[in-house]
Structure formats: structure tokens, C-alpha cells
Enzyme design. Structure first.
Site, PDB file in Angstrom:
ATOM      1  N   ASP A  69       0.871  -1.177   0.000  1.00  7.35           N
ATOM      2  CA  ASP A  69       0.000   0.000   0.000  1.00  7.35           C
ATOM      3  C   ASP A  69       0.910   1.228   0.000  1.00  7.35           C
ATOM      4  OD1 ASP A  69      -1.643   2.154   0.560  1.00  7.35           O
ATOM      5  OD2 ASP A  69      -2.815   1.088   2.077  1.00  7.35           O
ATOM      6  N   GLU A 161       1.797   2.245  13.290  1.00  6.62           N
ATOM      7  CA  GLU A 161       0.709   2.180  12.307  1.00  6.62           C
ATOM      8  C   GLU A 161      -0.379   1.349  12.960  1.00  6.62           C
ATOM      9  OE1 GLU A 161      -1.823   0.973  10.511  1.00  6.62           O
ATOM     10  OE2 GLU A 161      -0.758  -0.068   8.896  1.00  6.62           O
ATOM     11  N   GLU A 170      -9.686  -3.312  15.849  1.00  5.33           N
ATOM     12  CA  GLU A 170      -8.481  -3.907  16.425  1.00  5.33           C
ATOM     13  C   GLU A 170      -8.032  -3.191  17.700  1.00  5.33           C
ATOM     14  OE1 GLU A 170      -5.349  -4.665  13.570  1.00  5.33           O
ATOM     15  OE2 GLU A 170      -6.818  -4.873  11.975  1.00  5.33           O
ATOM     16  N   HIS A 345      -5.302   0.162   1.318  1.00  4.72           N
ATOM     17  CA  HIS A 345      -5.837  -1.165   1.639  1.00  4.72           C
ATOM     18  C   HIS A 345      -6.988  -1.072   2.632  1.00  4.72           C
ATOM     19  CE1 HIS A 345      -3.290  -0.748   5.234  1.00  4.72           C
ATOM     20  NE2 HIS A 345      -3.985  -1.723   5.760  1.00  4.72           N
TER      21      HIS A 345
END
Length: 388
Positions: A69, A161, A170, A345
Site C-alpha cells: 500500500d 501504524e 483492532e 488497503h
């Protein structure tokens, strides 16, 4: 106006690595917590309910997808290099380092020491790369959760990230906050420094026709008896896909703005935002799309912004006057996943309605969206949406 409606969506522990999934598994409200599947050898020091999550990130394919990406990876590289005067000679902590590429960028930016932390077994592979490119004297790979590892010094910079689908899926930002509170020196740098989640009503009749209308004529056979089941199968879960910018029906609404220098974990456990739109065109309303931006700014810039009144497009509960842009001094300090921007992505996360609603131009859409993190497993997140 249309009758009041609501629907709930959720995301559960994926059978494949989290970011490779294009559909998020559903959890209905009031059904309790679903246990994560058992793993034969969970990563060291990871709690049992997170074992499946970390195991997913042990696979190289998901890291390949993220590194390929270019919008994501080049923006991080450029942001790190733009801040190299702050990084040079300093100590950096990379939270959730994966293959270690951000740690390597920091090393090349002149960091004196980089601690690369990951609870997944991918940390073993990252260490091999670090040794192979002769950066072991700078980068120390720590295999474990950031909540459990020991670092015997304060750090000047945290890079991570951490963003998932719909930004908070998450719940990795919680680990960044933990690292900040444990090790970041006063006045230290966090990259990225800010994040904003947006939502907007969208029309996507082609998608609806493709998934549902197909059953009206199947090789000349009317199979419309399957329509209700087709809607359920196609749209009961959030979908991760790209929405053309011309399909966005109103200026996006800011669901949540996060300042990584000041945010606390309790802010992220559950939050609700009320939205109000007027449709910019006559079109069927097919659902609601979410996307996010992250920005990379020094702490003094962030502090200056906090002293100023927030413009309408940067404050929570408001509609943005552009799809995704906040005032910024450098184009490379913004990573956008908005419709119409170079694709990533992450794409956009879309909640589709089972049945489209025909809107007139200037018709009002109002309601609320609530995001709820599961306290026991980062593999669960509930999305509750009510609209009128």
C-alpha cells in the site's frame, strides 16, 4: 420523512489475518461475548483472548499487503523523514512493528536507538531482517505486547501504524496510549499525532443490483423468493470496499477526532455521535460509509491547535466542508482514506441498508452512530446506527 430505523453491526476475530478480510464478522447486540478460537501455541505473554489476533499477524501475507500500500507506506516514510531533525540522535519506540519497516525508516533518519515491539511471531522475522541489513546496533526487536515488555529508558518518539478498518477496529490505539504513558518523555513526538473518523450517506445502486437484483432473473428464472435472504447474506455485515466520490450524498460528518498526545483509553471504549445531513442530490440511499485521516505533527503544533477554536470541519459532531482535508502545512503530513483520494488497503467501511430509500435533493437524514470496543478482545467491535 422516512420511518425511524436502526441496525447493529459488529466485528469478531477473523479466521484470516484482520486486514485481509473484506467482510467483518457480525456480533448481534445482547448476545454476550464470543470467545476467540483456541490456538495451539499462542504468542508469548499474550492473553488467551488475543491469541487469534496476534496469530493472524504472524503471517507474512498481511504485511506484504500493507507494505505494498504505497499511500500508507510512503506517507509514513515521508513523515518520518520530515521529522528527522527531531528523530536524529534520539530514542524511538515502534509499537506493533510488524516486519520492522518503520523502525528501519527511523534508523535511516538518524535515530540513536529504536525499540521495535510486536507480540506476533512476525517479530522473529523482523529481527532476521534487522540483522541482515546490519542495523542490530540501532534496532532492538522485542517480542511481546507493549503492555508487557520492559524498556529501561524513556523514549523521545513513538511511531505506530495502529489504524484498523473504521479507524478503531483492532483497538491498537490503546497500546499506543499505554506506551505513551509509560515511556514517552515530556514534549516527545508521536507519529501519527491526530486521527479523524468520518461518516457520510452514500448511494451505490450498482452494488445493490449486483448483490440483490441478480436473483430477479437467473437465466430467465424468477428467483426473487430469495431476495430477503440475499439481502441478509449480502448486507448484514460491514463491507470493506471502495466507494466512488460521486456516490457520497452529503458532506461527511466527524464521528470522532483523536489527539494522540492527550487521548485516554476511556474515550475509546464507547462513544456516540449525532449526525444531520441534507442530501446533495436525488438518489437512492443505500447505506453509510466510514473513512479516516491521520496527521503527523510535532507536539508544539498540536498544542497550538488545541488553543485555537476548532473549525467546523475538525470538530466532532459536525459536517466537513471538504471530504477529508484539514488545514495542514504540508501535503505529506496527511494520510487519507477518503473516497476519491488515492486508494489504500483500508478502502472505506460501508454499512448497507437492506432496502434503499429514495431521497429527494435537500432531504434531511439525521440520527446517531455508536462505536463500542469489546473490553476483553480487540477482535470485537460493535457499530450501532440509528437513522431517520
Amino acid at each position: 420523512m422516512n420511518p425511524s430505523s436502526s441496525q447493529g453491526h459488529g466485528a469478531g476475530p477473523p479466521e484470516r489475518p484482520p486486514r485481509r478480510r473484506r467482510r467483518a464478522r457480525r456480533r448481534r447486540r445482547n448476545t454476550g461475548t464470543r470467545a476467540a478460537p483456541e490456538q495451539a501455541q499462542p504468542p508469548p505473554v499474550a492473553a488467551a483472548h488475543d491469541a487469534a489476533y496476534f496469530n493472524g499477524y504472524a503471517q507474512l501475507g498481511i504485511h506484504e499487503e500493507m507494505i505494498k500500500d504505497q499511500v500508507r507506506t510512503k506517507t509514513y516514510r515521508d513523515a518520518i523523514m520530515q521529522h528527522r531533525s527531531f528523530i536524529r540522535g534520539k530514542v524511538v519506540l515502534d509499537v506493533g512493528c510488524g516486519t520492522g519497516i518503520l523502525s528501519m525508516f527511523c534508523a535511516y533518519a538518524g535515530a540513536r536507538r529504536v525499540y521495535a515491539v510486536d507480540a506476533s511471531d512476525i517479530a522473529i522475522q523482523a529481527e532476521l531482517v534487522v540483522e541482515a541489513i546490519s542495523l542490530s546496533n540501532i534496532i532492538t526487536v522485542l517480542h511481546g505486547r507493549v503492555e508487557d515488555v520492559d524498556i529501561n529508558e524513556k523514549v523521545d518518539v513513538i511511531v505506530s501504524e495502529w489504524m484498523g478498518y473504521i479507524l478503531f477496529y483492532e483497538n491498537m490505539l490503546k497500546s499506543v496510549i499505554t506506551a505513551r504513558d509509560r515511556w514517552l518523555k515530556p514534549g516527545g513526538l508521536i507519529l501519527p499525532s491526530h486521527a479523524t473518523l468520518y461518516v457520510a450517506p452514500v448511494t451505490h445502486p450498482d452494488r445493490y443490483s449486483e448483490r440483490v437484483g441478480f436473483w430477479r432473473n437467473v437465466y430467465g428464472i424468477d428467483m426473487s423468493a430469495l431476495l430477503n435472504y440475499a439481502k441478509q447474506c449480502a448486507f448484514e455485515e460491514p463491507l470493506v470496499e471502495s466507494i466512488p466520490s460521486e456516490n457520497v450524498l452529503a458532506w461527511p460528518h466527524v464521528v470522532k477526532h483523536v489527539d494522540c498526545y492527550t487521548v485516554i483509553v476511556q474515550e475509546l471504549e464507547s462513544f456516540t455521535s449525532n449526525f444531520y445531513w441534507k442530501s446533495m442530490m436525488r438518489a437512492p440511499l443505500n447505506g453509510f460509509a466510514f473513512w479516516f485521516n491521520v496527521e503527523f505533527h510535532k507536539p508544539e503544533v498540536a498544542a497550538a491547535w488545541r488553543r485555537l477554536p476548532a473549525p467546523p470541519y475538525a470538530s466532532e459532531g459536525s459536517s466537513a466542508n471538504r471530504y477529508n482535508k484539514r488545514a495542514t502545512s504540508n501535503k505529506d503530513s496527511l494520510l487519507s482514506t477518503a473516497p476519491g483520494d488515492p486508494p489504500t488497503h483500508w478502502q472505506q467501511t460501508v454499512i448497507y441498508l437492506y432496502d434503499p430509500i429514495d431521497l429527494e435533493e435537500d432531504q434531511v437524514i439525521e440520527g446517531s452512530v455508536t462505536l463500542i470496543q469489546n473490553r476483553e478482545s480487540r477482535g470485537f467491535m460493535s457499530i450501532e446506527l440509528a437513522y431517520l
